[in-house]
Design an enzyme around this catalytic site. Structure first.
Site, short mmCIF file in Angstrom:
data_model
loop_
_atom_site.label_atom_id
_atom_site.label_comp_id
_atom_site.label_asym_id
_atom_site.label_seq_id
_atom_site.Cartn_x
_atom_site.Cartn_y
_atom_site.Cartn_z
N ASN A 97 0.84 -1.21 0.00
CA ASN A 97 0.00 0.00 0.00
C ASN A 97 0.86 1.24 0.00
O ASN A 97 2.04 1.20 0.37
CB ASN A 97 -0.97 -0.01 1.19
CG ASN A 97 -0.44 -0.79 2.38
OD1 ASN A 97 0.45 -0.32 3.09
ND2 ASN A 97 -0.93 -2.00 2.57
N SER B 83 -6.74 1.15 2.81
CA SER B 83 -5.87 -0.01 3.01
C SER B 83 -5.98 -0.59 4.41
O SER B 83 -6.16 0.13 5.40
CB SER B 83 -4.42 0.39 2.74
OG SER B 83 -3.52 -0.60 3.20
N SER B 84 -5.82 -1.90 4.50
CA SER B 84 -5.86 -2.57 5.81
C SER B 84 -4.72 -2.13 6.71
O SER B 84 -4.76 -2.33 7.92
CB SER B 84 -5.80 -4.09 5.62
OG SER B 84 -4.60 -4.47 4.97
N GLU B 85 -3.66 -1.53 6.13
CA GLU B 85 -2.53 -1.04 6.91
C GLU B 85 -2.65 0.44 7.24
O GLU B 85 -1.64 1.11 7.49
CB GLU B 85 -1.22 -1.32 6.18
CG GLU B 85 -0.88 -2.78 6.00
CD GLU B 85 -0.54 -3.50 7.30
OE1 GLU B 85 -0.65 -2.87 8.39
OE2 GLU B 85 -0.17 -4.68 7.23
N HIS C 173 4.59 0.68 1.57
CA HIS C 173 4.73 -0.67 2.16
C HIS C 173 4.64 -1.69 1.04
O HIS C 173 3.71 -1.65 0.24
CB HIS C 173 3.62 -0.90 3.19
CG HIS C 173 3.43 -2.34 3.56
ND1 HIS C 173 4.46 -3.13 4.04
CD2 HIS C 173 2.34 -3.14 3.50
CE1 HIS C 173 4.00 -4.36 4.27
NE2 HIS C 173 2.72 -4.38 3.94
N HIS D 118 6.83 -10.60 6.72
CA HIS D 118 5.78 -9.76 6.15
C HIS D 118 6.25 -8.99 4.93
O HIS D 118 5.81 -9.27 3.83
CB HIS D 118 5.27 -8.81 7.25
CG HIS D 118 4.12 -7.96 6.86
ND1 HIS D 118 3.35 -7.27 7.78
CD2 HIS D 118 3.59 -7.65 5.64
CE1 HIS D 118 2.39 -6.60 7.15
NE2 HIS D 118 2.52 -6.81 5.86
#
Length: 227
Positions: A29, A73-75, A94, A157
């Site tokens: 992201n 975004s999930s982040e 990221h 990750h």
């Protein structure tokens, strides 16, 4: 549309980084600070080729949507934590870039195998201990581990890079992956020679002088290598 140019930049940069192999499908992201208390961030669960400027979401520093029809975004928590921690940060990228993520899976920090590390950190790219993605706990771990560095590996990750602009953060991501590739390949053949901390400090000073000279000449607004 609010901040249309920046939202278009995020969409276009996502496609470019995917072509370069640093992003893939919906993983990773990007975000940019668009106001002191607002951030534009890529949407969740949309492949990069399909993201338009309108899909990029504008949120406030509490994560509330200001404009946009998509889920951010999930982040999001991770990105917002970086902007709160470092007021001078203008962009965050990221990724799950392959070489850097390989070292992150191994839990191996990247030492000063090349002088370009001076743009990212003093003499080592840190590894942030593993925490489930998309959580406030991950954001806190990154905040604690990254310190004054412009990049870090996220264990099991991926990567994170911070820059004064979104373009700078993307450049730092490219440098990080290049360093990871060099270090990985060098370790296949032997023990890499590591540059001393004093030399990295010297290179940082050279980068800073070069950035100041270019700025004085009006050739750019903010260099990716300014520290």
């Amino acid at each position: 549309m609010l901040f249309e140019d920046t939202r278009r930049e995020i969409a276009e940069l996502g496609r470019r980084l995917e072509r370069e192999g640093l992003l893939n499908h919906t993983a990773g992201n990007l975000s940019a600070r668009v106001a002191p208390d607002q951030v534009a961030i890529s949407p969740s669960s949309i492949p990069y080729p399909d993201i338009s400027a309108a899909d990029v979401v504008v949120v406030d520093m509490d994560g509330r949507t200001v404009e946009g029809r998509r889920r951010p975004s999930s982040e999001l928590a991770l990105h917002l934590a970086m902007y709160r921690m470092r007021p001078g940060i203008g962009g965050v990228v990221h990724t799950h870039a392959p070489y850097a993520t390989t070292l992150a899976v191994l839990g191996v920090p990247i030492p000063a195998v090349h002088y370009e590390i001076a743009a990212l950190a003093l003499d080592q790219i840190p590894v942030v201990p593993y925490v489930t993605y998309g959580t406030v706990d991950l954001a806190e771990r990154v905040r604690e581990a990254i310190g004054d560095a412009n990049a870090a590996l996220l264990a099991n990750h991926g990567t994170i890079a911070l820059g004064p602009t979104l373009g700078a953060a993307a450049t730092f991501t490219q440098i990080l992956e290049s360093l990871a590739m060099l270090y990985y390949r060098a370790r296949l053949f032997g023990d890499p020679v590591i540059l001393p901390r004093e030399e990295i400090l010297n290179v940082r000073e050279k980068f800073t002088r070069s950035a100041q000279a270019l700025a004085a000449a009006g050739q750019y607004e903010q260099s990716a290598v300014s520290l």
